[in-house]
Design a protein around this motif. Structure first.
Motif, PDB file in Angstrom:
ATOM      1  N   VAL A   1       5.916 -20.946   2.728  1.00 42.32           N
ATOM      2  CA  VAL A   1       5.064 -21.944   3.371  1.00 42.32           C
ATOM      3  C   VAL A   1       5.019 -23.142   2.435  1.00 42.32           C
ATOM      4  N   GLU A   2       5.305 -24.325   2.977  1.00 39.48           N
ATOM      5  CA  GLU A   2       5.481 -25.505   2.135  1.00 39.48           C
ATOM      6  C   GLU A   2       4.489 -26.608   2.490  1.00 39.48           C
ATOM      7  N   LEU A   3       4.080 -27.351   1.455  1.00 40.22           N
ATOM      8  CA  LEU A   3       3.264 -28.548   1.615  1.00 40.22           C
ATOM      9  C   LEU A   3       4.142 -29.751   1.319  1.00 40.22           C
ATOM     10  N   LEU A   4       4.187 -30.703   2.256  1.00 39.16           N
ATOM     11  CA  LEU A   4       5.118 -31.826   2.195  1.00 39.16           C
ATOM     12  C   LEU A   4       4.376 -33.148   2.278  1.00 39.16           C
ATOM     13  N   PRO A   5       5.054 -34.254   1.957  1.00 38.41           N
ATOM     14  CA  PRO A   5       4.463 -35.562   2.248  1.00 38.41           C
ATOM     15  C   PRO A   5       4.140 -35.660   3.729  1.00 38.41           C
ATOM     16  N   PRO A   6       3.014 -36.245   4.091  1.00 37.11           N
ATOM     17  CA  PRO A   6       2.635 -36.312   5.506  1.00 37.11           C
ATOM     18  C   PRO A   6       3.664 -37.077   6.332  1.00 37.11           C
ATOM     19  N   GLY A   7       3.940 -36.555   7.519  1.00 39.46           N
ATOM     20  CA  GLY A   7       4.893 -37.194   8.419  1.00 39.46           C
ATOM     21  C   GLY A   7       6.344 -36.826   8.169  1.00 39.46           C
ATOM     22  N   LEU A   8       6.606 -36.117   7.094  1.00 40.07           N
ATOM     23  CA  LEU A   8       7.982 -35.754   6.751  1.00 40.07           C
ATOM     24  C   LEU A   8       8.409 -34.523   7.546  1.00 40.07           C
ATOM     25  N   SER A   9       9.655 -34.511   8.004  1.00 45.09           N
ATOM     26  CA  SER A   9      10.210 -33.345   8.679  1.00 45.09           C
ATOM     27  C   SER A   9      11.726 -33.430   8.622  1.00 45.09           C
ATOM     28  N   LYS A  10      12.365 -32.354   9.034  1.00 47.60           N
ATOM     29  CA  LYS A  10      13.819 -32.396   9.137  1.00 47.60           C
ATOM     30  C   LYS A  10      14.271 -33.497  10.094  1.00 47.60           C
ATOM     31  N   ALA A  11      13.451 -33.771  11.123  1.00 47.23           N
ATOM     32  CA  ALA A  11      13.817 -34.801  12.090  1.00 47.23           C
ATOM     33  C   ALA A  11      13.839 -36.180  11.453  1.00 47.23           C
ATOM     34  N   THR A  12      12.875 -36.475  10.573  1.00 40.50           N
ATOM     35  CA  THR A  12      12.850 -37.807   9.954  1.00 40.50           C
ATOM     36  C   THR A  12      14.060 -37.985   9.039  1.00 40.50           C
ATOM     37  N   GLY A  13      14.390 -36.951   8.290  1.00 45.88           N
ATOM     38  CA  GLY A  13      15.574 -37.040   7.432  1.00 45.88           C
ATOM     39  C   GLY A  13      16.855 -37.117   8.236  1.00 45.88           C
TER      40      GLY A  13
END
Length: 274
Positions: free
Chosen positions: A191-203
């Motif tokens: 389970v990961e905590l990421l920068p808000p709004g970040l996803s595989k889709a954005t990359g």
């Protein structure tokens, strides 16, 4: 070969997750899958790997299978040129916000085991007390005190709980800190905590723009909830057999498992590969 309306390639971009999708349980890519990917590329499509692994952790796999294209790593935080071994983009998690998020989650769940994925191609993964890595078999991890996890820039945090399931922990993290960080469940114990709004889709959107390919020209393969945004972005989403139920629910198709050449099964049909 199947064709798109009006003729041409059925898809110009093939986006594949890595663990549980492109890689077998032995962390290899089968000869059949490599041949199918090569066939799609020979037909004129581009192949891009989209993985939750950081570029540092993905690089040995890329080198091992001879992958030299652009890759999306770190759940979308990094766009990486595998051939040049160079980061093209890299986003980090605000460390003060991360500390606030951890405190909010632990107020709800009790103590967590935490690891930090440091930024950059040489960034280590630092595992705090009680954290047990469950990704891969030969990934470098350094033990660290909890207070040392956020002393350097980090791409993301991993969290584990001694009693809660992965799904329950992810849900609790969203409840407690969803306004501060992104939360994804990327695999067993991950389970990961990421920068808000970040996803595989954005990359993937950033990488596809560099390649001159549109979302409507993309077929995507995955197995975990962190692949849901990628499926929403792509024209067609294919879940592996045994994929998480949340991903299966939004997939356009469910193929065979990663140990049964599930990616190849679809590519051979779509690109009419002999």
């Amino acid at each position: 070969m199947s064709t798109a309306p009006g003729g041409g390639l059925p898809y110009r971009l093939v986006a594949t997750d890595l663990d549980g999708t492109l890689l077998t349980s032995a962390e290899k890519v089968s000869a059949r899958t490599l041949d199918a990917l090569a066939g799609a590329v020979d037909a004129g499509a581009r192949h891009i790997i989209v993985t939750g692994r950081s570029a540092a952790w993905a690089r040995p796999v890329f080198d091992g299978i001879g992958y030299t294209g652009i890759a999306v790593c770190g759940q979308g935080a990094q766009v990486y040129d595998a051939g040049a071994h160079r980061l093209l983009t890299s986003l980090t998690l605000d460390r003060q916000v991360a500390a606030r998020a951890l405190a909010a989650i632990e107020e709800l769940t009790g103590p967590l085991a935490v690891a930090a994925n440091q930024d950059g191609l040489d960034g280590q993964v630092l595992a705090g007390p009680g954290f047990r890595l469950r990704i891969g078999t030969e990934l470098p991890v350094a033990d660290a005190a909890r207070g040392d996890l956020l002393t350097e820039p980090v791409a993301k945090l991993y969290i584990q709980h001694p009693e809660l399931s992965d799904d329950a922990l992810a849900a609790a993290a969203v409840q407690a800190a969803g306004g501060l960080v992104g939360v994804v469940m990327a695999g067993p114990g991950v389970v990961e905590l990421l920068p808000p709004g970040l996803s595989k889709a954005t990359g993937l959107a950033v990488a596809a723009m560099r390649l001159g390919v549109k979302r409507t020209e993309t077929i995507a393969f995955g197995d975990m909830p962190n692949d849901i945004p990628m499926f929403a972005w792509a024209s067609y989403g294919v879940a592996m057999a045994g994929a998480h139920e949340e991903l299966r629910a939004v997939a356009d198709e469910v193929t065979a498992g990663n140990d049964e050449d599930g990616v190849a099964v679809v590519l051979e049909r779509v690109f009419d590969l002999a």
